[in-house]
Design an enzyme around this catalytic site. Structure first.
Site, PDB file in Angstrom:
ATOM      1  N   LYS A   1       0.930  -1.125   0.110  1.00 28.46           N
ATOM      2  CA  LYS A   1       0.067   0.091  -0.018  1.00 28.46           C
ATOM      3  C   LYS A   1       0.865   1.164   0.025  1.00 28.46           C
ATOM      4  CE  LYS A   1      -3.469  -2.748   2.250  1.00 28.46           C
ATOM      5  NZ  LYS A   1      -4.698  -2.537   2.846  1.00 28.46           N
TER       6      LYS A   1
ATOM      7  N   GLU B   1      -9.654  -0.881  -1.879  1.00 25.31           N
ATOM      8  CA  GLU B   1      -9.377   0.613  -1.404  1.00 25.31           C
ATOM      9  C   GLU B   1      -9.375   1.508  -2.649  1.00 25.31           C
ATOM     10  OE1 GLU B   1      -5.574  -0.035   0.798  1.00 25.31           O
ATOM     11  OE2 GLU B   1      -6.770  -1.158   2.363  1.00 25.31           O
TER      12      GLU B   1
ATOM     13  N   GLY C   1      -7.435  -5.288   6.983  1.00 22.80           N
ATOM     14  CA  GLY C   1      -6.915  -4.204   8.030  1.00 22.80           C
ATOM     15  C   GLY C   1      -7.517  -4.042   9.151  1.00 22.80           C
TER      16      GLY C   1
ATOM     17  N   SER D   1      -6.629  -9.448   6.612  1.00 21.04           N
ATOM     18  CA  SER D   1      -5.774  -9.626   7.826  1.00 21.04           C
ATOM     19  C   SER D   1      -5.269 -11.403   7.870  1.00 21.04           C
ATOM     20  CB  SER D   1      -6.950  -9.872   9.096  1.00 21.04           C
ATOM     21  OG  SER D   1      -7.198  -8.486   8.987  1.00 21.04           O
TER      22      SER D   1
ATOM     23  N   GLY E   1      -0.968  -5.666   5.757  1.00 23.02           N
ATOM     24  CA  GLY E   1      -0.379  -5.326   6.915  1.00 23.02           C
ATOM     25  C   GLY E   1       0.969  -6.276   7.331  1.00 23.02           C
TER      26      GLY E   1
HETATM   27  C1  PEP Z   1      -4.928  -6.007   1.409  1.00 21.65           C
HETATM   28  O1  PEP Z   1      -5.056  -4.640   1.705  1.00 21.65           O
HETATM   29  O2  PEP Z   1      -5.118  -6.584   0.261  1.00 21.65           O
HETATM   30  C2  PEP Z   1      -4.938  -6.771   2.768  1.00 21.65           C
HETATM   31  C3  PEP Z   1      -5.346  -7.941   2.556  1.00 21.65           C
HETATM   32  O3  PEP Z   1      -4.661  -6.100   3.851  1.00 21.65           O
HETATM   33  P1  PEP Z   1      -4.570  -6.914   5.232  1.00 21.65           P
HETATM   34  O4  PEP Z   1      -3.858  -8.124   5.019  1.00 21.65           O
HETATM   35  O5  PEP Z   1      -3.835  -5.860   5.947  1.00 21.65           O
HETATM   36  O6  PEP Z   1      -6.087  -7.145   5.899  1.00 21.65           O
END
Ligand code: PEP
Length: 251
Positions: free
Chosen positions: A11, A97, A173, A213, A235
């Site tokens: 990101k 996003e 996230g 996540s 993340g």
């Molecule tokens: C993502 O943004 O593609 C994502 C899966 O983020 P996270 O692993 O932080 O949930």
């Protein structure tokens, strides 16, 4: 047999030098992994320097987005050719996003997919429902709309190298992960959908990553599900130890 694929979506994190540092540490930790496709997706400003570090090695590089036009008056945008020229192999399209903050529609994703497939880039197309849609029993309707919207106008053979990422928006996230069974159910739904619309061969071959996540603690359980072929990690991909542990959970 579908090969496992783990991608890190960084990101809007890491400057060029920070990104180089992170990827060097990652290379040290995953040099023995042979059976997983590993991809990192730094921000645009770090792509070229990370690509230099990765060279022709086994960890590949992807961008987080691109524009559908080949060139022209699109201030702030980059094209597929620009990404390819600096060593990108993959590109994430339709991330939630992008859809939420930048108004990206299925039709935009469809145009970007067309532009990516006109080159040798490998697109990772993201689909997934919001919390209220899941709670309203709309998961399958939304996921179907995202998949068919992105794939409209393509034949099965054109879609062969596309990767799908099922990313429930409520799990991105937030620390909330879909249970392995919940995720597998939606992946199976997507595979059935592809089978009915585009044929058994594409449905069997296409890789579907789970994202939302994913952490070292839940990676093995998610990735042991029959329909889950890998993970798109946000993340946890910024922490080299966690990302390497996720990769090794599949390897
Ligand atoms: C993502 O943004 O593609 C994502 C899966 O983020 P996270 O692993 O932080 O949930």
């Amino acid at each position: 047999m579908r090969r496992a694929i783990i991608a890190g979506n960084w990101k809007m994190n890491k400057t060029g030098p920070e990104a180089v540092q992170l990827v060097k540490e990652l290379l040290n930790r995953v040099s023995d992994v042979r059976d997983v496709d590993i991809i990192v997706c730094p921000p645009f400003t770090a792509l070229e320097s990370v690509a230099w570090v990765l060279g022709e090695g086994s960890v590949k590089i992807g961008a987080q987005d691109m524009h559908w036009a080949e060139q022209g008056a699109y201030t702030g945008e980059v094209s597929a050719k620009m990404l390819l020229t600096i060593g990108c192999r993959y590109v994430i399209l339709g991330h939630s996003e992008r859809r939420a903050y930048f108004g990206e529609s299925n039709s935009d994703v469809n145009k970007k997919l067309k532009a990516a497939l006109a080159t040798s880039l490998i697109p990772i197309v993201c689909v997934g429902e919001k919390l209220e849609e899941r709670e309203g029993g709309q998961t399958e309707v939304v996921v179907q709309d995202h998949v068919l919207g992105a794939f409209e106008g393509f034949s099965a053979s054109e879609l062969k190298r596309v990767i799908l990422a099922y990313e429930p928006v409520w799990a991105i996230g937030t620390g909330k992960t879909a249970t392995s069974e919940q995720a597998n159910e939606v992946h199976a739904f997507i595979r059935d959908l592809l089978k009915s619309k585009l044929g058994r061969s594409l449905a069997q071959d296409i890789r579907i990553q789970y994202g939302g996540s994913v952490k070292p603690e839940n990676a093995a359980s998610l990735l042991s599900q029959p329909e889950i072929d890998g993970a798109l990690v946000g993340g946890a991909s910024l922490d080299v130890e966690s990302f390497a542990r996720i990769i090794k959970a599949v390897s």
